[in-house]
Structures are given as structure tokens and as C-alpha cells.
Design a protein around this motif. Structure first.
Motif, mmCIF file in Angstrom:
data_model
loop_
_atom_site.group_PDB
_atom_site.id
_atom_site.type_symbol
_atom_site.label_atom_id
_atom_site.label_comp_id
_atom_site.label_asym_id
_atom_site.label_seq_id
_atom_site.Cartn_x
_atom_site.Cartn_y
_atom_site.Cartn_z
ATOM 1 N N TYR A 40 -3.342 -2.931 13.417
ATOM 2 C CA TYR A 40 -2.755 -4.202 14.146
ATOM 3 C C TYR A 40 -1.554 -4.301 14.642
ATOM 4 N N ALA A 41 -0.608 -3.430 13.888
ATOM 5 C CA ALA A 41 0.759 -3.299 14.700
ATOM 6 C C ALA A 41 0.731 -2.828 16.093
ATOM 7 N N LYS A 42 -0.147 -1.813 16.250
ATOM 8 C CA LYS A 42 -0.139 -1.098 17.656
ATOM 9 C C LYS A 42 -1.041 -1.846 18.392
ATOM 10 N N ALA A 43 -1.971 -2.475 17.667
ATOM 11 C CA ALA A 43 -3.116 -3.288 18.745
ATOM 12 C C ALA A 43 -2.908 -4.770 19.078
ATOM 13 N N SER A 44 -2.423 -5.345 18.225
ATOM 14 C CA SER A 44 -2.378 -6.794 18.421
ATOM 15 C C SER A 44 -1.207 -7.373 17.425
ATOM 16 N N PRO A 45 -0.071 -7.748 17.976
ATOM 17 C CA PRO A 45 1.108 -8.266 17.126
ATOM 18 C C PRO A 45 0.647 -9.460 16.601
ATOM 19 N N ARG A 46 -0.312 -10.255 17.149
ATOM 20 C CA ARG A 46 -0.675 -11.798 16.913
ATOM 21 C C ARG A 46 -1.407 -11.599 15.193
ATOM 22 N N LEU A 47 -2.521 -10.505 15.388
ATOM 23 C CA LEU A 47 -3.175 -10.164 14.040
ATOM 24 C C LEU A 47 -2.331 -9.463 13.033
ATOM 25 N N HIS A 48 -1.259 -8.703 13.542
ATOM 26 C CA HIS A 48 -0.387 -8.148 12.691
ATOM 27 C C HIS A 48 0.406 -9.190 11.997
ATOM 28 N N GLY A 49 0.983 -10.125 12.565
ATOM 29 C CA GLY A 49 1.817 -11.002 12.297
ATOM 30 C C GLY A 49 0.692 -12.093 11.176
ATOM 31 N N TRP A 50 -0.254 -12.255 11.552
ATOM 32 C CA TRP A 50 -1.151 -13.029 10.723
ATOM 33 C C TRP A 50 -1.402 -12.386 9.414
ATOM 34 N N LEU A 51 -1.726 -10.987 9.364
ATOM 35 C CA LEU A 51 -1.758 -10.341 8.071
ATOM 36 C C LEU A 51 -0.459 -10.377 7.252
ATOM 37 N N ARG A 52 0.714 -10.128 8.083
ATOM 38 C CA ARG A 52 2.045 -10.259 7.199
ATOM 39 C C ARG A 52 2.273 -11.498 6.491
ATOM 40 N N GLY A 53 1.925 -12.650 7.180
ATOM 41 C CA GLY A 53 2.045 -13.993 6.862
ATOM 42 C C GLY A 53 0.845 -14.478 5.835
ATOM 43 N N HIS A 54 -0.296 -13.672 5.652
ATOM 44 C CA HIS A 54 -1.084 -14.226 4.810
ATOM 45 C C HIS A 54 -0.814 -14.346 3.237
ATOM 46 N N ARG A 55 -1.078 -15.255 2.738
ATOM 47 C CA ARG A 55 -0.819 -15.632 1.245
ATOM 48 C C ARG A 55 -1.069 -14.452 0.151
ATOM 49 N N PHE A 56 -2.275 -13.908 0.370
ATOM 50 C CA PHE A 56 -2.720 -12.805 -0.665
ATOM 51 C C PHE A 56 -2.331 -11.510 -0.026
ATOM 52 N N PHE A 57 -2.618 -11.137 1.163
ATOM 53 C CA PHE A 57 -2.285 -9.782 1.589
ATOM 54 C C PHE A 57 -1.053 -9.516 2.267
ATOM 55 N N GLY A 58 -0.278 -10.695 2.696
ATOM 56 C CA GLY A 58 0.974 -10.731 3.253
ATOM 57 C C GLY A 58 2.159 -9.891 2.256
ATOM 58 N N PRO A 59 2.235 -10.354 0.826
ATOM 59 C CA PRO A 59 3.362 -9.717 0.374
ATOM 60 C C PRO A 59 3.152 -8.183 0.110
#
Length: 133
Positions: free
Chosen positions: A48-67
């Protein structure tokens, strides 16, 4: 889908697809014994970091997966607590599956081998102390 500079559209689409499949496997790994969640979520974040900054940001901010994603991206390691949690949940799910498959030795063997591989994969991820920011 956002257009990160220098990444052709077809490559972005393939990376998005790989990231989505990886994230799906990671989510399934939460409940399926032997299928490790952490490596699949980290792979999804990289795609996602290379394909979609929006999805990458969502994943980084996710409550469970983000950390775990942030730990990996910032330190190239996971906190000891995160690894322990991953391995403990695998152990619980494998134990439940082993009990349910106790009369099917072949399937039980497959689950135990898959679990051993999952624990090994998570164990190979570099660890840092829980106290480090």
C-alpha cells in the motif's frame, strides 16, 4: 487510487491487489491456526505504501494493525509485547483446533506443522524491548 510519483499505473494496481490479498490473509490469520497475521499485515503495508498512500495511512492508523505497522516502518522491529501476543493467539487457536481434530491425525498434523511455521516466521522478526518508543 492515488498516484505515487514514478510508479506506473499497472504496477500500482498489482501492488494494491497484492496488499489487499495480504491484508485478507492477515485478517484470516487472526482466527486460523498457523497462519501468522503480522507478516501479512506488514506486507500489505509495504504494498500500500507504493500503491495507495490513502490505504497505507489507513492501515498505519488502524487501532489493531497500526501499532505493528508503525513499529516495523519506524524501527524495522516489533515490540516484544506484540510478538508475544501474536504467538499466544496462535497457541490458543492451535490448541482449540488440535482438540477439535484429535480424532483426525492427518489434519491434526497439518495444523501443527502450519502452526510451527507460523511461530517460526513471527520469531524471526527482529524484536525490540517494550520500553523503547
Amino acid at each position: 487510487m492515488s498516484s505515487p510519483e514514478g510508479t506506473p499505473r499497472a504496477v500500482r494496481w498489482l501492488l494494491w491487489l497484492a496488499g489487499t490479498v495480504s491484508l485478507g490473509l492477515g485478517i484470516v490469520g487472526v482466527v486460523l491456526p498457523g497462519l501468522p497475521t503480522t507478516p501479512f499485515v506488514l506486507l500489505a503495508a509495504a504494498c500500500y505504501a507504493k500503491a495507495s498512500p490513502r490505504l497505507h495511512g489507513w492501515l498505519r492508523g488502524h487501532r489493531f494493525f497500526g501499532p505493528m505497522v508503525r513499529d516495523w516502518e519506524e524501527h524495522r522491529s516489533l515490540r516484544k509485547r506484540t510478538k508475544r501476543f501474536a504467538q499466544l493467539t496462535m497457541l490458543v487457536m492451535v490448541s482449540l483446533s488440535a482438540w477439535g481434530l484429535r480424532d483426525r491425525p492427518v489434519l491434526l498434523g497439518v495444523v501443527l506443522v502450519a502452526a510451527a511455521i507460523g511461530v517460526w516466521v513471527v520469531a524471526r522478526i527482529p524484536t525490540r524491548p517494550d520500553r523503547q518508543a
